[in-house]
Design a protein around this motif. Structure first.
Motif, PDB file in Angstrom:
ATOM      1  N   ASN A 237      -1.251  17.802 -41.906  1.00 44.14           N
ATOM      2  CA  ASN A 237      -2.331  18.535 -42.373  1.00 44.14           C
ATOM      3  C   ASN A 237      -2.240  19.834 -42.998  1.00 44.14           C
ATOM      4  OD1 ASN A 237      -4.556  16.482 -41.477  1.00 44.14           O
ATOM      5  ND2 ASN A 237      -3.479  16.739 -39.669  1.00 44.14           N
ATOM      6  N   GLY A 238      -3.009  20.391 -43.899  1.00 45.70           N
ATOM      7  CA  GLY A 238      -3.019  21.606 -44.335  1.00 45.70           C
ATOM      8  C   GLY A 238      -3.074  22.727 -43.228  1.00 45.70           C
ATOM      9  N   SER A 239      -3.946  22.343 -42.250  1.00 43.05           N
ATOM     10  CA  SER A 239      -4.267  23.338 -41.183  1.00 43.05           C
ATOM     11  C   SER A 239      -2.852  23.673 -40.374  1.00 43.05           C
ATOM     12  CB  SER A 239      -5.392  22.903 -40.257  1.00 43.05           C
ATOM     13  OG  SER A 239      -6.431  22.830 -40.861  1.00 43.05           O
ATOM     14  N   ALA A 240      -1.977  22.655 -40.150  1.00 47.02           N
ATOM     15  CA  ALA A 240      -0.866  22.681 -39.721  1.00 47.02           C
ATOM     16  C   ALA A 240       0.036  23.703 -40.404  1.00 47.02           C
ATOM     17  CB  ALA A 240      -0.117  21.410 -39.340  1.00 47.02           C
TER      18      ALA A 240
ATOM     19  N   PRO B  15     -13.986  30.067 -48.097  1.00 47.95           N
ATOM     20  CA  PRO B  15     -14.639  28.875 -47.113  1.00 47.95           C
ATOM     21  C   PRO B  15     -13.681  28.581 -46.080  1.00 47.95           C
ATOM     22  CG  PRO B  15     -14.313  27.602 -49.203  1.00 47.95           C
ATOM     23  CD  PRO B  15     -13.886  29.094 -49.422  1.00 47.95           C
ATOM     24  N   PHE B  16     -12.550  28.275 -46.222  1.00 47.56           N
ATOM     25  CA  PHE B  16     -11.773  27.429 -45.273  1.00 47.56           C
ATOM     26  C   PHE B  16     -10.190  27.466 -45.185  1.00 47.56           C
ATOM     27  CE2 PHE B  16     -10.256  23.398 -43.221  1.00 47.56           C
ATOM     28  CZ  PHE B  16     -10.773  23.627 -41.934  1.00 47.56           C
ATOM     29  N   TYR B  17      -9.665  27.929 -44.301  1.00 51.12           N
ATOM     30  CA  TYR B  17      -8.095  28.003 -44.196  1.00 51.12           C
ATOM     31  C   TYR B  17      -7.125  27.047 -43.221  1.00 51.12           C
ATOM     32  CZ  TYR B  17      -8.183  31.425 -47.852  1.00 51.12           C
ATOM     33  OH  TYR B  17      -8.091  32.132 -48.869  1.00 51.12           O
ATOM     34  N   SER B  18      -8.121  26.777 -41.918  1.00 48.75           N
ATOM     35  CA  SER B  18      -7.529  25.861 -40.857  1.00 48.75           C
ATOM     36  C   SER B  18      -8.581  25.474 -39.966  1.00 48.75           C
ATOM     37  CB  SER B  18      -6.471  26.885 -40.173  1.00 48.75           C
ATOM     38  OG  SER B  18      -5.980  26.178 -38.995  1.00 48.75           O
TER      39      SER B  18
ATOM     40  N   GLN C 107       0.261  32.541 -49.877  1.00 42.68           N
ATOM     41  CA  GLN C 107      -0.587  32.037 -50.799  1.00 42.68           C
ATOM     42  C   GLN C 107      -0.980  30.544 -50.447  1.00 42.68           C
ATOM     43  OE1 GLN C 107       0.439  33.548 -54.484  1.00 42.68           O
ATOM     44  NE2 GLN C 107      -0.075  31.819 -55.539  1.00 42.68           N
ATOM     45  N   ASP C 108      -2.153  30.524 -50.147  1.00 42.61           N
ATOM     46  CA  ASP C 108      -2.623  29.108 -49.752  1.00 42.61           C
ATOM     47  C   ASP C 108      -2.915  28.144 -51.164  1.00 42.61           C
ATOM     48  OD1 ASP C 108      -3.941  26.835 -48.722  1.00 42.61           O
ATOM     49  OD2 ASP C 108      -5.191  27.612 -47.279  1.00 42.61           O
ATOM     50  N   GLU C 109      -2.199  27.331 -51.425  1.00 41.96           N
ATOM     51  CA  GLU C 109      -2.256  26.477 -52.588  1.00 41.96           C
ATOM     52  C   GLU C 109      -2.843  25.034 -52.112  1.00 41.96           C
ATOM     53  OE1 GLU C 109      -1.586  27.200 -55.958  1.00 41.96           O
ATOM     54  OE2 GLU C 109      -0.176  28.911 -55.990  1.00 41.96           O
ATOM     55  N   MET C 110      -3.617  25.079 -51.315  1.00 40.47           N
ATOM     56  CA  MET C 110      -4.036  23.701 -50.903  1.00 40.47           C
ATOM     57  C   MET C 110      -4.958  23.083 -51.900  1.00 40.47           C
ATOM     58  SD  MET C 110      -3.144  22.534 -47.853  1.00 40.47           S
ATOM     59  CE  MET C 110      -2.881  23.897 -47.036  1.00 40.47           C
ATOM     60  N   VAL C 111      -5.914  23.946 -52.426  1.00 37.80           N
ATOM     61  CA  VAL C 111      -6.865  23.433 -53.281  1.00 37.80           C
ATOM     62  C   VAL C 111      -6.318  23.664 -54.833  1.00 37.80           C
ATOM     63  CG1 VAL C 111      -9.042  23.556 -54.301  1.00 37.80           C
ATOM     64  CG2 VAL C 111      -8.850  23.829 -51.864  1.00 37.80           C
ATOM     65  N   THR C 112      -5.678  24.818 -55.051  1.00 36.51           N
ATOM     66  CA  THR C 112      -5.132  24.944 -56.494  1.00 36.51           C
ATOM     67  C   THR C 112      -3.780  24.147 -56.610  1.00 36.51           C
ATOM     68  OG1 THR C 112      -3.884  27.032 -55.579  1.00 36.51           O
ATOM     69  CG2 THR C 112      -6.127  27.281 -56.615  1.00 36.51           C
TER      70      THR C 112
ATOM     71  N   GLY D 244      -1.029  21.078 -50.082  1.00 38.64           N
ATOM     72  CA  GLY D 244      -1.964  19.815 -49.077  1.00 38.64           C
ATOM     73  C   GLY D 244      -2.461  18.979 -50.281  1.00 38.64           C
ATOM     74  N   LYS D 245      -3.626  19.030 -50.312  1.00 45.82           N
ATOM     75  CA  LYS D 245      -4.549  17.908 -51.183  1.00 45.82           C
ATOM     76  C   LYS D 245      -3.901  17.872 -52.677  1.00 45.82           C
ATOM     77  CE  LYS D 245      -8.410  20.495 -49.277  1.00 45.82           C
ATOM     78  NZ  LYS D 245      -9.353  19.650 -48.876  1.00 45.82           N
ATOM     79  N   GLY D 246      -3.740  16.622 -53.103  1.00 45.01           N
ATOM     80  CA  GLY D 246      -3.320  16.523 -54.429  1.00 45.01           C
ATOM     81  C   GLY D 246      -1.687  16.352 -54.705  1.00 45.01           C
TER      82      GLY D 246
HETATM   83  C1  LIG Z   1      -7.779  26.248 -48.901  1.00 36.64           C
HETATM   84  C2  LIG Z   1      -7.608  25.457 -47.834  1.00 36.64           C
HETATM   85  N1  LIG Z   1      -6.583  25.486 -46.705  1.00 36.64           N
HETATM   86  C3  LIG Z   1      -6.286  24.773 -45.858  1.00 36.64           C
HETATM   87  C4  LIG Z   1      -7.028  23.752 -45.645  1.00 36.64           C
HETATM   88  C5  LIG Z   1      -6.798  22.588 -44.626  1.00 36.64           C
HETATM   89  O1  LIG Z   1      -6.597  21.655 -44.769  1.00 36.64           O
HETATM   90  P1  LIG Z   1      -6.450  20.275 -44.097  1.00 36.64           P
HETATM   91  O2  LIG Z   1      -7.990  19.784 -44.094  1.00 36.64           O
HETATM   92  O3  LIG Z   1      -5.716  19.406 -44.803  1.00 36.64           O
HETATM   93  O4  LIG Z   1      -6.124  20.639 -42.533  1.00 36.64           O
HETATM   94  C6  LIG Z   1      -8.344  23.232 -46.565  1.00 36.64           C
HETATM   95  C7  LIG Z   1      -8.989  22.184 -46.375  1.00 36.64           C
HETATM   96  O5  LIG Z   1     -10.073  21.998 -47.093  1.00 36.64           O
HETATM   97  C8  LIG Z   1      -8.364  24.429 -47.694  1.00 36.64           C
HETATM   98  O6  LIG Z   1      -9.215  24.047 -48.722  1.00 36.64           O
END
Ligand SMILES: Cc1ncc(COP(=O)(O)O)c(C=O)c1O
Length: 440
Positions: A120-123, A148-151, A230-235, A258-260
């Motif tokens: 998971n991204g949160s981890a 909006p969201f980091y964890s 640098q949180d590249e989860m979305v980008t 993460g995502k993608g």
């Molecule tokens: C920028 C960002 N960081 C972290 C996360 C957390 O990822 P995950 O839902 O896989 O735990 C998200 C999820 O939406 C996110 O958008």
């Protein structure tokens, strides 16, 4: 127009909330995020389309919360996954794939030398903040209040409106600034001298008003002795290959992914410089150990195979190029419809080549939850599962965007009527609600 049949969805909803708190395993997939007239669950997907329990077919606009970058049930990824499934997915020692995966992933990020995988991204983001605390010996974590969201972990949720269950002591260990106002970040470092371990931020957002000077954010952070994550989860795999990091002149100490990156399979990663990441290692005898990420499923073979196949597809086909040209095409198509329907004061088109979106407003020009929900309701009725954004995957085609634009035109006809005679005459059920809210 004949309304879609949601009989099976209604039955599903009755059960899901009895069995699962929130009725889903992601709050942003929950019933309160959609109009009443919407599918409760998806039965399957193929390419850019999905089908609900009642057999209704939709153009998918957010593609598994932006994680399905190539398309649903994308054959070259499935093929690679199937091969690993046949060989077993989890063993007593690491799978041979872990090193192959690490080499492949790191080859995309020249400024980073080490990687740790997670489900998971949160981890990944939480592990990065822990590493920063261990490296700097400081306690505070800083992030933008306007993101909006980091964890789902306490260090982040404690700072949202929905922080029940997070002790105040933990809430106080996170501090926030405004992503677009770097003076506010400088002030934060002045307010807490020598106390901030790291700044974590997404590098870019899709709205021009949310422009982040990421190089300067990194510079300020590092100048003050903190690490930049640098949180590249979305980008990641959307703004570029592998993400916005490719454009950075200054290197972030760590990055989260993460995502993608695995076409919807559960595969996430934390990358970083050797100097920082090595703290999570076990080779330096006599040094204090940092318990970084350690999960039973982090090295699942089929998810790694999905990531390997996804990266291969991105490199083989210039997927980013396809996404960007479609994102541009979509932005223009959205604008054309909004202009043609004379809706420019009420519907804002966010032009963005990697994730165009629409913001729905009332007559005073303020974003309006009920009107937005009505727009979603009408798009869904026409076969577009829309929540405001359109993520162009590799499976989306121009003809899909044309279909989207046609549905948007019809939706805006109703929207204009709702602006005149009242949204309640058209909206069935309640408006969608924010995920982060204090009260249910
Ligand atoms: C920028 C960002 N960081 C972290 C996360 C957390 O990822 P995950 O839902 O896989 O735990 C998200 C999820 O939406 C996110 O958008």
């Amino acid at each position: 127009m004949k309304r879609l049949n949601f009989e099976k969805s209604t039955e599903y909803r009755k059960k899901s909330h009895k069995l699962i708190p929130g009725g889903a395993h992601t709050y942003s997939k929950g019933d309160d995020q959609f109009p009443f007239l919407s599918p409760a669950a998806i039965s399957h997907g193929k390419g850019a389309y999905i089908w609900d329990l009642d057999g209704n077919k939709y153009l998918d606009c957010s593609m598994g919360l932006t994680s399905v970058s190539l398309g649903h049930a994308y054959e070259p990824v499935l093929d690679r996954v199937r091969k690993e499934l046949e060989k077993g997915v989890n063993f007593q020692r690491p799978s041979y794939l872990e090193v192959e995966m690490a080499e492949k992933f790191l080859s995309l990020i020249p400024c980073h030398q080490m990687v740790k995988f997670a489900k998971n991204g949160s981890a990944a983001t939480t592990a990065a903040t822990k590493l920063a605390r261990a490296y700097t010996g400081r306690k505070l974590i800083a992030f933008p209040e306007d993101h909006p969201f980091y964890s789902f972990d306490d260090w982040f949720i404690g700072k949202t409106a929905c922080n029940r269950g997070v002790p105040e002591e933990i809430q106080n260990l996170s501090v926030t600034y405004k992503s677009t106002d770097l003076a506010s970040l400088t002030k934060l470092f002045e307010k807490y001298p020598g106390q901030i371990a790291c700044v974590i931020s997404e590098p870019e957002k899709n709205h021009p008003s949310q422009f982040i000077n990421i190089d300067e954010t990194i510079r300020i952070t590092q100048k003050n002795g903190a690490l930049f994550i640098q949180d590249e989860m979305v980008t990641g795999f959307k703004t570029g290959m592998p993400g916005t990091i490719a454009r950075n002149k200054i290197k972030p100490d760590m990055a989260t992914w993460g995502k993608g990156i695995a076409n919807g399979f559960s595969f996430c990663a934390l990358t970083g410089t050797k100097e920082v990441m090595e703290l999570g290692g076990i080779l330096k005898e006599g040094e204090e150990k940092v318990f970084l990420i350690s999960t039973t499923h982090g090295g699942e073979t089929h998810a790694m195979a999905a990531a390997i196949a996804t990266i291969d597809e991105f490199l083989k086909h210039n997927v980013i190029g396809h996404m960007h040209s479609l994102g541009d095409y979509c932005s223009k198509a959205m604008q054309k419809v909004v202009d043609a329907k004379k809706c420019t004061s009420f519907v804002e088109v966010v032009h963005c080549n990697w994730m165009p979106s629409l913001i729905f407003k009332n007559k005073t020009g303020t974003p309006d939850a009920k009107l937005r929900t009505l727009a979603l309701q009408e798009m869904i009725q026409r076969g577009v599962l829309f929540q405001g954004i359109l993520l162009p995957s590799f499976s989306h085609k121009k003809s899909d965007i044309d279909f989207f634009a046609q549905c948007l035109g019809e939706t805006l006809d109703i929207y204009l009527q709702a602006l005149e005679v009242g949204v309640d005459k058209f909206l069935i059920g309640k408006e969608c609600k924010p995920v982060f809210r204090r009260m249910i």
